[in-house]
Write a protein that holds these residues in place. Sequence first.
Motif, PDB file in Angstrom:
ATOM      1  N   LEU A  92       0.860  -0.835   0.011  1.00 37.16           N
ATOM      2  CA  LEU A  92      -0.207  -0.195   0.440  1.00 37.16           C
ATOM      3  C   LEU A  92       0.539   1.053  -0.221  1.00 37.16           C
ATOM      4  N   MET A  93       1.554   1.717   0.923  1.00 38.45           N
ATOM      5  CA  MET A  93       3.555   2.688   0.918  1.00 38.45           C
ATOM      6  C   MET A  93       3.469   2.714  -0.565  1.00 38.45           C
ATOM      7  N   VAL A  94       3.840   1.562  -1.412  1.00 39.64           N
ATOM      8  CA  VAL A  94       4.864   1.385  -2.742  1.00 39.64           C
ATOM      9  C   VAL A  94       3.576   2.127  -3.841  1.00 39.64           C
ATOM     10  N   LEU A  95       2.289   1.612  -3.799  1.00 41.68           N
ATOM     11  CA  LEU A  95       1.364   2.582  -4.422  1.00 41.68           C
ATOM     12  C   LEU A  95       0.979   3.967  -4.373  1.00 41.68           C
ATOM     13  N   ALA A  96       0.905   3.731  -3.263  1.00 42.17           N
ATOM     14  CA  ALA A  96       0.952   4.855  -3.208  1.00 42.17           C
ATOM     15  C   ALA A  96       2.003   6.813  -3.408  1.00 42.17           C
ATOM     16  N   ALA A  97       3.465   5.491  -3.302  1.00 38.54           N
ATOM     17  CA  ALA A  97       4.237   6.366  -3.829  1.00 38.54           C
ATOM     18  C   ALA A  97       4.053   6.443  -5.411  1.00 38.54           C
ATOM     19  N   GLU A  98       3.787   4.722  -5.736  1.00 42.85           N
ATOM     20  CA  GLU A  98       3.177   5.380  -7.447  1.00 42.85           C
ATOM     21  C   GLU A  98       2.607   6.187  -8.036  1.00 42.85           C
ATOM     22  N   ALA A 125      -6.472   3.769 -13.209  1.00 40.73           N
ATOM     23  CA  ALA A 125      -6.083   2.659 -13.265  1.00 40.73           C
ATOM     24  C   ALA A 125      -7.212   1.549 -12.918  1.00 40.73           C
ATOM     25  N   TRP A 126      -7.844   1.867 -11.661  1.00 37.47           N
ATOM     26  CA  TRP A 126      -9.295   0.413 -11.517  1.00 37.47           C
ATOM     27  C   TRP A 126      -9.789   0.942 -12.792  1.00 37.47           C
ATOM     28  N   LEU A 323     -10.396  -0.722  -3.217  1.00 37.79           N
ATOM     29  CA  LEU A 323      -9.698   0.021  -1.986  1.00 37.79           C
ATOM     30  C   LEU A 323      -8.374   0.081  -1.676  1.00 37.79           C
ATOM     31  N   ALA A 324      -7.765  -0.829  -2.349  1.00 37.52           N
ATOM     32  CA  ALA A 324      -6.090  -0.279  -2.740  1.00 37.52           C
ATOM     33  C   ALA A 324      -5.216   0.976  -3.240  1.00 37.52           C
ATOM     34  N   LEU A 325      -6.299   1.110  -4.348  1.00 38.12           N
ATOM     35  CA  LEU A 325      -6.072   2.190  -5.102  1.00 38.12           C
ATOM     36  C   LEU A 325      -6.965   3.080  -4.159  1.00 38.12           C
ATOM     37  N   LEU A 326      -7.968   3.409  -4.051  1.00 38.80           N
ATOM     38  CA  LEU A 326      -7.964   4.594  -3.069  1.00 38.80           C
ATOM     39  C   LEU A 326      -7.590   4.605  -1.897  1.00 38.80           C
TER      40      LEU A 326
END
Length: 406
Positions: A92-98, A125-126, A323-326
């Motif tokens: 989730l941290m990596v996804l937020a960084a991307e 992306a979603w 939910l991960a993307l949000l």
Amino acid sequence: MKKILEISLGIVTSVGGFLEIGSLATAAQAGAAFGFQLIWAIVLGTICIIFLVEMAGRFAAVSGHTISDGIRERFGFNFFLLPFLSILLLNLMVLAAEIGGAAVALELATGVAFHWWALPVAFLAWLLLWKGTFGFIEKGVSVLGLVTLCFVVAAVLLKPDLKAVVAGVLPSTPHHDHASYWFIGVSILGASISPYLFLFYSSGAVEDQWDETYLGTNRAIAGLGMSFGGTISIAVLIVAALVLASNGVDQITDYHQLPTMLVPVFGLWGYWLFVASLGIACFGAILEVGLQQAYLAAQGLGWNWGEDRKPREDPGFSAAYTLALLFGAIPIAFGLDPLKLTIMSMALTAATLPLTVVPFLFLMNDKRYIGKHGNGIISNSAVVLIILLGSVLAIVTIPLELIGGT
């Protein structure tokens, strides 16, 4: 011919997996601060991920299981829970960084502040994950990532001192700021050996219905594909060392310092090539990390899963990436600094390697799963060294973050 196409597309796909905001940011920071001295960290990380990706593909092709499936089944859910939750949080941290990286690229292109772009990027992306197929996500978007080869072209045209570049392959003691040197080295390793890479790869092999006939293809994709991504990362470091450091930029504190990297070689086009490279590499990684979050949740909890299924056929899987993307977009939308988040998440990723790699080592030697295709002495030795490396990183990451983090 089909296998050759698979190899070619697999190599291209490595751009969306290996090369993303973590690799770009850490390589650029390393080059600006320490010249060519940290090339060894990229080389070491690339070698490690080659072994892990090859084993992930081999395990999936022979057993028909993903790594997450195998760990849960072999060791039980209670044992699986710690790596499961740790990887979910770090992903989730990596996804937020991307998402932050893609949003910064849009800011550089439009002048509109990055935090306004976080939710639109996540929504796009979603939409692609909701409507797309695995083949499109894995390969279609990644083809665009070939634009990042502009760093390799720039590195060659800048004519670096080859002796200094080769010297950088061997670890050396920095002349200044030791804590920062080792913290950046740890961050590079985290960006290179991120668990989501080999976990995603094993899920993709199952999605593509690989069997034992794909073992040769798998070796080629792992070796050539990850080397391809590592080469581009080294090129980013070289360009940063020759352009940013020579212009007095020895510490990157803001993404706005980076677009000038390619200008000395390509002129005004260099700015736009950097923006395109950043945006495409990050967006490709958003799709892969978002999908991996869904794979991990579904496989860990025993739900139906598959990007090629319709959302109504695997509602839990679809809800997981939604939910991960949000949740990944929200911190960026509130203005969290993507660069600081990137460096921190890469360092923590390196520190958590043993949680996934230790049980994976047991799986790769379990004949019930892998049969006659288990690890040999070279692969086992490589994994043991990765575990030892990860254990050291787990011990030193937090102190280095406090002392030498940027």
